[in-house]
Design an enzyme around this catalytic site. Sequence first.
Site, mmCIF file in Angstrom:
data_model
loop_
_atom_site.group_PDB
_atom_site.id
_atom_site.type_symbol
_atom_site.label_atom_id
_atom_site.label_comp_id
_atom_site.label_asym_id
_atom_site.label_seq_id
_atom_site.Cartn_x
_atom_site.Cartn_y
_atom_site.Cartn_z
ATOM 1 N N CYS A 2 0.825 -1.211 0.000
ATOM 2 C CA CYS A 2 0.000 0.000 0.000
ATOM 3 C C CYS A 2 0.861 1.264 0.000
ATOM 4 O O CYS A 2 1.981 1.259 0.476
ATOM 5 C CB CYS A 2 -0.853 0.028 1.261
ATOM 6 S SG CYS A 2 -1.794 -1.459 1.521
ATOM 7 N N ARG A 27 5.064 0.218 -6.213
ATOM 8 C CA ARG A 27 5.068 -0.605 -5.003
ATOM 9 C C ARG A 27 4.126 -1.801 -5.109
ATOM 10 O O ARG A 27 4.192 -2.707 -4.283
ATOM 11 C CB ARG A 27 4.647 0.249 -3.793
ATOM 12 C CG ARG A 27 5.655 1.326 -3.454
ATOM 13 C CD ARG A 27 5.052 2.335 -2.522
ATOM 14 N NE ARG A 27 4.808 1.803 -1.207
ATOM 15 C CZ ARG A 27 5.594 2.010 -0.156
ATOM 16 N NH1 ARG A 27 6.674 2.722 -0.295
ATOM 17 N NH2 ARG A 27 5.298 1.508 1.008
ATOM 18 N N TRP A 75 -2.976 -2.636 -1.460
ATOM 19 C CA TRP A 75 -2.584 -3.993 -1.844
ATOM 20 C C TRP A 75 -3.355 -4.902 -0.902
ATOM 21 O O TRP A 75 -3.115 -4.912 0.305
ATOM 22 C CB TRP A 75 -1.075 -4.140 -1.648
ATOM 23 C CG TRP A 75 -0.481 -5.372 -2.217
ATOM 24 C CD1 TRP A 75 -0.233 -5.642 -3.529
ATOM 25 C CD2 TRP A 75 0.001 -6.509 -1.485
ATOM 26 N NE1 TRP A 75 0.365 -6.862 -3.663
ATOM 27 C CE2 TRP A 75 0.520 -7.426 -2.432
ATOM 28 C CE3 TRP A 75 0.051 -6.845 -0.136
ATOM 29 C CZ2 TRP A 75 1.067 -8.640 -2.070
ATOM 30 C CZ3 TRP A 75 0.599 -8.059 0.226
ATOM 31 C CH2 TRP A 75 1.100 -8.954 -0.744
ATOM 32 N N ASN A 100 -1.642 2.182 5.999
ATOM 33 C CA ASN A 100 -0.748 1.113 5.546
ATOM 34 C C ASN A 100 -0.408 0.260 6.758
ATOM 35 O O ASN A 100 -0.253 0.792 7.855
ATOM 36 C CB ASN A 100 0.572 1.676 5.021
ATOM 37 C CG ASN A 100 0.434 2.280 3.650
ATOM 38 O OD1 ASN A 100 -0.649 2.284 3.087
ATOM 39 N ND2 ASN A 100 1.528 2.804 3.128
ATOM 40 N N GLY A 101 -0.220 -1.050 6.534
ATOM 41 C CA GLY A 101 0.147 -1.927 7.645
ATOM 42 C C GLY A 101 -0.996 -2.874 7.961
ATOM 43 O O GLY A 101 -1.970 -2.966 7.201
ATOM 44 N N GLU A 484 18.927 -16.925 -7.797
ATOM 45 C CA GLU A 484 18.451 -15.587 -8.124
ATOM 46 C C GLU A 484 17.917 -15.554 -9.568
ATOM 47 O O GLU A 484 16.884 -14.941 -9.848
ATOM 48 C CB GLU A 484 19.589 -14.581 -7.910
ATOM 49 C CG GLU A 484 19.305 -13.155 -8.299
ATOM 50 C CD GLU A 484 18.087 -12.527 -7.610
ATOM 51 O OE1 GLU A 484 17.553 -13.093 -6.654
ATOM 52 O OE2 GLU A 484 17.651 -11.466 -8.093
ATOM 53 N N LYS A 488 14.102 -14.546 -10.545
ATOM 54 C CA LYS A 488 13.777 -13.481 -11.510
ATOM 55 C C LYS A 488 12.841 -14.019 -12.580
ATOM 56 O O LYS A 488 11.847 -13.398 -12.927
ATOM 57 C CB LYS A 488 15.033 -12.944 -12.221
ATOM 58 C CG LYS A 488 15.952 -12.037 -11.509
ATOM 59 C CD LYS A 488 15.454 -10.675 -11.151
ATOM 60 C CE LYS A 488 14.738 -10.725 -9.824
ATOM 61 N NZ LYS A 488 15.476 -10.259 -8.686
ATOM 62 N N GLU A 491 9.265 -14.775 -11.162
ATOM 63 C CA GLU A 491 8.416 -13.672 -10.686
ATOM 64 C C GLU A 491 7.930 -12.773 -11.808
ATOM 65 O O GLU A 491 6.846 -12.208 -11.712
ATOM 66 C CB GLU A 491 9.092 -12.869 -9.574
ATOM 67 C CG GLU A 491 10.251 -12.023 -9.991
ATOM 68 C CD GLU A 491 10.855 -11.245 -8.823
ATOM 69 O OE1 GLU A 491 10.108 -10.803 -7.956
ATOM 70 O OE2 GLU A 491 12.089 -11.085 -8.810
ATOM 71 N N HIS A 507 20.362 -36.574 -7.397
ATOM 72 C CA HIS A 507 19.644 -36.962 -6.173
ATOM 73 C C HIS A 507 18.153 -36.682 -6.299
ATOM 74 O O HIS A 507 17.452 -36.628 -5.288
ATOM 75 C CB HIS A 507 20.244 -36.228 -4.966
ATOM 76 C CG HIS A 507 21.692 -36.544 -4.760
ATOM 77 N ND1 HIS A 507 22.120 -37.767 -4.288
ATOM 78 C CD2 HIS A 507 22.810 -35.833 -5.019
ATOM 79 C CE1 HIS A 507 23.447 -37.778 -4.241
ATOM 80 N NE2 HIS A 507 23.881 -36.619 -4.686
ATOM 81 N N LYS A 606 6.507 -4.158 -4.146
ATOM 82 C CA LYS A 606 7.921 -3.785 -4.104
ATOM 83 C C LYS A 606 8.484 -3.876 -2.692
ATOM 84 O O LYS A 606 9.502 -4.501 -2.467
ATOM 85 C CB LYS A 606 8.097 -2.371 -4.672
ATOM 86 C CG LYS A 606 9.539 -1.909 -4.717
ATOM 87 C CD LYS A 606 10.358 -2.756 -5.681
ATOM 88 C CE LYS A 606 11.831 -2.417 -5.652
ATOM 89 N NZ LYS A 606 12.647 -3.496 -6.249
HETATM 90 C C1 F6R Z 1 12.658 -10.171 -5.959
HETATM 91 C C2 F6R Z 1 12.567 -9.182 -4.906
HETATM 92 C C3 F6R Z 1 12.161 -9.629 -3.549
HETATM 93 C C4 F6R Z 1 12.888 -8.793 -2.487
HETATM 94 C C5 F6R Z 1 12.379 -9.154 -1.085
HETATM 95 C C6 F6R Z 1 13.132 -8.395 -0.016
HETATM 96 O O1 F6R Z 1 13.080 -9.602 -7.156
HETATM 97 O O2 F6R Z 1 12.781 -8.026 -5.136
HETATM 98 O O3 F6R Z 1 12.408 -10.982 -3.364
HETATM 99 O O4 F6R Z 1 14.252 -9.021 -2.597
HETATM 100 O O5 F6R Z 1 11.016 -8.863 -0.986
HETATM 101 O O6 F6R Z 1 13.025 -7.023 -0.192
HETATM 102 P P1 F6R Z 1 14.045 -6.025 0.464
HETATM 103 O O7 F6R Z 1 15.364 -6.224 -0.177
HETATM 104 O O8 F6R Z 1 13.482 -4.662 0.187
HETATM 105 O O9 F6R Z 1 14.089 -6.340 1.930
#
Ligand code: F6R
Length: 611
Positions: A2, A27, A75, A100-101, A484, A488, A491, A507, A606
């Site tokens: 949010c 976000r 959100w 928010n929260g 990673e 990527k 997601e 395995h 985000k």
């Molecule tokens: C994936 C991504 C998320 C963040 C995770 C932690 O591309 O961006 O997996 O890495 O939500 O976020 P931060 O780094 O802001 O604590």
Amino acid sequence: MCGIVGAIAERDVTPILLEGLRRLEYRGYDSAGLAVLDSKHHLQRARKPGKVAMLEQALSASPIHGTVGIAHTRWATHGEPTESNAHPHICNQTVAVVHNGIIENHDTLREQQRAKGYTFTSDTDTETIVHEIYENHINKGLDLLAAVQATVKGLHGAYALGVISKQDPQRLITARMGSPLVIGVGIGEYFIASDVAALLPVTRRFIFLEEGDVADLTRQSLRIFDRTGKQVEREIKESELSADAVELGQYRHYMQKEIFEQPRAIADTLEGRIVNDQVIEQSFGHQASEIFEQIKEVRIIACGTSYHAGLIASYWFESLADIPCRVEVASEFRYRQPHLRKNTLVVTISQSGETADTLAALKEAKASGNVHSLAVCNVAESSLTRESDLILLTRAGPEIGVASTKGFTTQLTALLLLVLVLGRRHGISAKREKELVHHLEQVAAKVEKVLEMDESIRLLSEQFGDKEHALFLGRGTMYPVAMEGALKLKEISYIHAEAYPAGELKHGPLALVDSEMPIIAVAPNNELLEKLKSNLQEVRARGGKLFVFADGEAGFKSEVDVTVLDVESINDVIAPIIFSIPLQLLSYHVAVIKGTDVDKPRNLAKAVTVE
Ligand code: F6R
């Protein structure tokens, strides 16, 4: 997650609120709304499920104007993303709230409020807040500020709030606990937002509220009260971000822009932190030397991509610096009663500095009393940096794309600096440090070179458009790089992707391999290369299609069912940073081919500011 924007001014605030919401779109959210007090002090509200553009359309059809207002992108957590659940929530056409929260005791509050006969128009926890403010406090004679102060005392959980009332039309009240909130200081006007990015077109001067603060804003005055109710002064800080730092420019997507910003972001992260081939200890804070002197082991805590950066750093801590290091996902750490030995450095890694699980895990670690804390973070004034003894800021600049790219590679850069300063006390010689610093200083240029692979990776990505699954393989530090890469791809392209250490194939996962399964391997030229090659033979023997990102000198050749892309030949220590880049480009291009919402993938946000 949010987003909140609010404003109190002499001018019409509706355009400011809308622009702020647009700037918070990155976000992640699924509905948007705003409320203003019009010239007759009536509350006017507009809300829409979907994008901010839908809200804008609704507002151009029936405009609303006012000089005090609050706005929100939601959100969904409690209740679906419908108009009735969208914020602002209003009680008795008098008080409006954005939040928010998560309010953890909302069920109890709702039961109490139902028993008193209050009616609900949404499924949200937020609606209990607005009832509490109006029905329980204003109705009993408190003014708006006192009513908010009384309300927050009874809230359990996390909140950032913006509150307006038609009975007090010259005021905007705001409060925070566990969710970020900044006040923007204008000339004869004030603003609030959950993120400075929302307010950059109207001000560069910000006050960062502390946990438990409540602020009372009028056009001409600002008063802040701490959690005990005492009036306090909070410093005004000048933001170095310019309004266009969050513009897309020549790029099609923020993710693409951010991938290409990496050489600069990495160079900025190193800037001024190395002198005479040595990392400057004070870059981590003035207490750094005193704390580092005591450190015997490192515990890294993070989520998602930041967790992957931590995994790579753990290889560096143990192999380069000879310091025991363990890495944990924050949401696990916080609930498992971990044992932390004295003289452990707890390193939290977070792009946003607002990730709820990482913050809670840090609190948990600090409560053990034994530890020192260090945050590797991209946001200077975040909750995480405020809670940590030492800080190393990554200087990636605002990261808008939900999928972290420059956030990740700058974290790796910063972590390598940390490995070097700590390692100095555990056996990294001045000569070795000089050598490693030299490699680090070449990273930005090497990344620039690897970005030239963009077109060949775009062509390669066409082979992934119809795939439903993918397997990523690596060994050593390339295993978390593969993790990673898989994160990527899944997601932003929604292709199911898994990463395995290549030695684990036989395995279990080998059973998945057939001609439909693309297998992406990351192969630097290191002492594990021959082992990796044998693992890849196992894949070929089962008809798997291999895509190998290999050091030019690793001796791979493209042939039937094997596509090799040569990556710049580089030193093994910095290889994880360099090899991450082609994997980012691959997932970006696959997502573009699949037509997904690259910067705002479905269901994701985000900054994950709720648990
Ligand atoms: C994936 C991504 C998320 C963040 C995770 C932690 O591309 O961006 O997996 O890495 O939500 O976020 P931060 O780094 O802001 O604590």
